[in-house]
Design a protein around this motif. Structure first.
Motif, PDB file in Angstrom:
ATOM      1  N   SER A  53       0.824  -1.213   0.000  1.00 54.04           N
ATOM      2  CA  SER A  53       0.000   0.000   0.000  1.00 54.04           C
ATOM      3  C   SER A  53       0.862   1.269   0.000  1.00 54.04           C
ATOM      4  N   GLY A  54       0.216   2.394  -0.289  1.00 54.17           N
ATOM      5  CA  GLY A  54       0.885   3.695  -0.195  1.00 54.17           C
ATOM      6  C   GLY A  54       1.752   4.056  -1.375  1.00 54.17           C
ATOM      7  N   ALA A  55       1.610   3.345  -2.502  1.00 58.41           N
ATOM      8  CA  ALA A  55       2.477   3.599  -3.658  1.00 58.41           C
ATOM      9  C   ALA A  55       2.294   5.007  -4.216  1.00 58.41           C
ATOM     10  N   LYS A  56       1.035   5.487  -4.289  1.00 60.13           N
ATOM     11  CA  LYS A  56       0.796   6.825  -4.846  1.00 60.13           C
ATOM     12  C   LYS A  56       1.437   7.911  -3.989  1.00 60.13           C
ATOM     13  N   GLU A  57       1.347   7.753  -2.669  1.00 57.87           N
ATOM     14  CA  GLU A  57       1.934   8.743  -1.764  1.00 57.87           C
ATOM     15  C   GLU A  57       3.455   8.770  -1.915  1.00 57.87           C
ATOM     16  N   ILE A  58       4.058   7.592  -2.024  1.00 59.31           N
ATOM     17  CA  ILE A  58       5.509   7.531  -2.193  1.00 59.31           C
ATOM     18  C   ILE A  58       5.904   8.131  -3.542  1.00 59.31           C
ATOM     19  N   ALA A  59       5.110   7.864  -4.573  1.00 64.57           N
ATOM     20  CA  ALA A  59       5.399   8.419  -5.907  1.00 64.57           C
ATOM     21  C   ALA A  59       5.393   9.948  -5.852  1.00 64.57           C
ATOM     22  N   LYS A  60       4.428  10.529  -5.125  1.00 68.69           N
ATOM     23  CA  LYS A  60       4.365  11.988  -5.003  1.00 68.69           C
ATOM     24  C   LYS A  60       5.587  12.526  -4.278  1.00 68.69           C
ATOM     25  N   ARG A  61       6.022  11.800  -3.231  1.00 58.62           N
ATOM     26  CA  ARG A  61       7.206  12.238  -2.489  1.00 58.62           C
ATOM     27  C   ARG A  61       8.462  12.135  -3.358  1.00 58.62           C
ATOM     28  N   LEU A  62       8.547  11.087  -4.153  1.00 58.27           N
ATOM     29  CA  LEU A  62       9.689  10.938  -5.053  1.00 58.27           C
ATOM     30  C   LEU A  62       9.737  12.078  -6.073  1.00 58.27           C
ATOM     31  N   GLN A  63       8.578  12.484  -6.566  1.00 58.04           N
ATOM     32  CA  GLN A  63       8.525  13.579  -7.530  1.00 58.04           C
ATOM     33  C   GLN A  63       8.975  14.888  -6.884  1.00 58.04           C
ATOM     34  N   LYS A  64       8.563  15.124  -5.640  1.00 59.64           N
ATOM     35  CA  LYS A  64       8.976  16.341  -4.933  1.00 59.64           C
ATOM     36  C   LYS A  64      10.486  16.347  -4.698  1.00 59.64           C
ATOM     37  N   LEU A  65      11.032  15.187  -4.347  1.00 64.22           N
ATOM     38  CA  LEU A  65      12.479  15.094  -4.143  1.00 64.22           C
ATOM     39  C   LEU A  65      13.218  15.329  -5.459  1.00 64.22           C
ATOM     40  N   HIS A  66      12.666  14.831  -6.547  1.00 69.57           N
ATOM     41  CA  HIS A  66      13.260  15.059  -7.863  1.00 69.57           C
ATOM     42  C   HIS A  66      13.307  16.546  -8.182  1.00 69.57           C
ATOM     43  N   ASP A  67      12.184  17.229  -7.951  1.00 70.55           N
ATOM     44  CA  ASP A  67      12.104  18.660  -8.270  1.00 70.55           C
ATOM     45  C   ASP A  67      13.060  19.479  -7.412  1.00 70.55           C
ATOM     46  N   SER A  68      13.317  19.003  -6.184  1.00 71.35           N
ATOM     47  CA  SER A  68      14.214  19.726  -5.283  1.00 71.35           C
ATOM     48  C   SER A  68      15.684  19.475  -5.621  1.00 71.35           C
ATOM     49  N   LEU A  69      16.010  18.256  -6.017  1.00 73.26           N
ATOM     50  CA  LEU A  69      17.402  17.890  -6.250  1.00 73.26           C
ATOM     51  C   LEU A  69      17.900  18.240  -7.654  1.00 73.26           C
ATOM     52  N   GLU A  70      17.004  18.279  -8.615  1.00 73.35           N
ATOM     53  CA  GLU A  70      17.411  18.504 -10.004  1.00 73.35           C
ATOM     54  C   GLU A  70      18.223  19.798 -10.193  1.00 73.35           C
ATOM     55  N   PRO A  71      17.831  20.913  -9.537  1.00 69.30           N
ATOM     56  CA  PRO A  71      18.613  22.150  -9.719  1.00 69.30           C
ATOM     57  C   PRO A  71      20.040  22.057  -9.172  1.00 69.30           C
ATOM     58  N   GLU A  72      20.328  21.027  -8.330  1.00 69.67           N
ATOM     59  CA  GLU A  72      21.657  20.907  -7.735  1.00 69.67           C
ATOM     60  C   GLU A  72      22.650  20.196  -8.648  1.00 69.67           C
ATOM     61  N   GLN A  73      22.174  19.690  -9.784  1.00 65.81           N
ATOM     62  CA  GLN A  73      23.086  19.030 -10.709  1.00 65.81           C
ATOM     63  C   GLN A  73      24.136  20.012 -11.198  1.00 65.81           C
ATOM     64  N   GLU A  74      25.341  19.559 -11.183  1.00 64.55           N
ATOM     65  CA  GLU A  74      26.467  20.406 -11.591  1.00 64.55           C
ATOM     66  C   GLU A  74      26.671  20.319 -13.098  1.00 64.55           C
ATOM     67  N   ASP A  75      26.960  21.428 -13.706  1.00 59.48           N
ATOM     68  CA  ASP A  75      27.253  21.446 -15.144  1.00 59.48           C
ATOM     69  C   ASP A  75      28.715  21.069 -15.335  1.00 59.48           C
ATOM     70  N   THR A  76      28.997  19.809 -15.087  1.00 60.72           N
ATOM     71  CA  THR A  76      30.373  19.329 -15.147  1.00 60.72           C
ATOM     72  C   THR A  76      30.816  19.128 -16.589  1.00 60.72           C
ATOM     73  N   SER A  77      32.048  19.434 -16.858  1.00 63.50           N
ATOM     74  CA  SER A  77      32.601  19.185 -18.185  1.00 63.50           C
ATOM     75  C   SER A  77      32.465  17.709 -18.516  1.00 63.50           C
ATOM     76  N   LYS A  78      31.888  17.406 -19.679  1.00 59.74           N
ATOM     77  CA  LYS A  78      31.698  16.006 -20.077  1.00 59.74           C
ATOM     78  C   LYS A  78      33.036  15.293 -20.194  1.00 59.74           C
ATOM     79  N   ASP A  79      34.056  15.992 -20.681  1.00 59.91           N
ATOM     80  CA  ASP A  79      35.367  15.368 -20.814  1.00 59.91           C
ATOM     81  C   ASP A  79      35.920  14.970 -19.455  1.00 59.91           C
ATOM     82  N   ASP A  80      35.787  15.877 -18.466  1.00 59.65           N
ATOM     83  CA  ASP A  80      36.265  15.575 -17.115  1.00 59.65           C
ATOM     84  C   ASP A  80      35.521  14.384 -16.528  1.00 59.65           C
TER      85      ASP A  80
END
Length: 256
Positions: free
Chosen positions: A171-198
């Motif tokens: 049970s509770g799959a929909k609630e967990i899915a919503k929490r995962l989406q919120k965590l995604h939206d919060s963490l995505e801006p923290e991705q570093e624009d790292t040089s692909k070569d590096d």
């Protein structure tokens, strides 16, 4: 049978062993380099587990097989080198995350592990090959990029399968899915624009060290099963725990 990468290596010290491991890794042909067969965190954990076994069983290994003290030094160096390289790959995509985002990433990984287990259970219970294939596309969070990718893939899959999960007692799959989406939206801006070569350079070296570690672990396991051939329980401790558990999860289906 894959060629052995560490057979015959002789090391007199930890420093010497590390140098040998790195030299072997760098000599691997480009077309042979691949990601580790086990997820990175699992390979690190397995390497440390076997290394701990070796330290406890060193006397028996030396007396009951062709295992040498050099093999022990090289195992320690291979585990340390691979773990360090894996950390470097992670740092390249998530340098100095703020404490709040670090806590969110830890929460995300915990929820993803739970969701992965629930979805794998559903796939097994319903013999759903399509779901099993989709689960296979998910990755453990070896970097922040991996975590964010996993969140993006898992949240909709969990929500879509919520009713099916409920039918098998989860049970509770929909609630967990919503929490995962919120965590995604919060963490995505923290991705570093790292040089692909590096990033590619760091990842290439990590994967090379992974090949060396995998090869040496196979060698140590062979010595372990030989040294304890008259003690099946002891010998079983040298079996690849990650692969054994993975096979158990996929093959242990209820009889009909």
């Amino acid at each position: 049978m894959e060629r052995e990468l560490t057979k015959g290596l002789k090391a007199k010290s930890e420093k010497d062993a590390l140098s040998l491991v790195e030299k072997v890794a760098l000599k691997i042909a480009e077309d042979e380099v691949r990601e580790p067969r086990s997820p990175v965190k699992n390979l690190v954990a397995e390497g440390r587990r076997i290394n701990g076994r070796v330290k406890k069983d060193l006397k028996q290994l030396l007396g009951g097989s062709a295992f040498t003290k050099s093999d022990a030094l090289i195992l320690q160096a291979a585990v340390d080198a691979f773990a360090g390289a894996a950390n470097s790959v992670f740092a390249a995509t998530a340098p100095n995350l703020p404490s709040k985002q670090n806590r969110q990433r830890e929460e995300a990984e915990a929820l993803l592990t739970e969701a992965y287990g629930d979805l794998a259970y559903l796939a097994d219970e319903t013999d759903d090959d399509d779901l099993a294939r989709k689960i296979g596309e998910l990755r453990e969070g070896d970097s922040l990029d991996d975590t964010i990718s996993d969140l993006a893939l898992t949240a909709p899959l969990l929500e879509k399968r919520a009713k099916d999960l409920a039918a098998v007692g989860v049970s509770g799959a929909k609630e967990i899915a919503k929490r995962l989406q919120k965590l995604h939206d919060s963490l995505e801006p923290e991705q570093e624009d790292t040089s692909k070569d590096d990033y590619d350079t760091l990842k290439d070296f990590r994967d090379r060290l992974g090949l060396v570690l995998e090869s040496h672990l196979a060698r140590v396991r062979r010595h372990g099963t030989q040294a304890f051939k008259n003690d099946p329980k002891k010998a079983s401790q040298y079996v690849d725990a990650y692969l054994r558990d993975s096979r158990s999860r996929t093959s242990d289906k209820p009889s009909v």
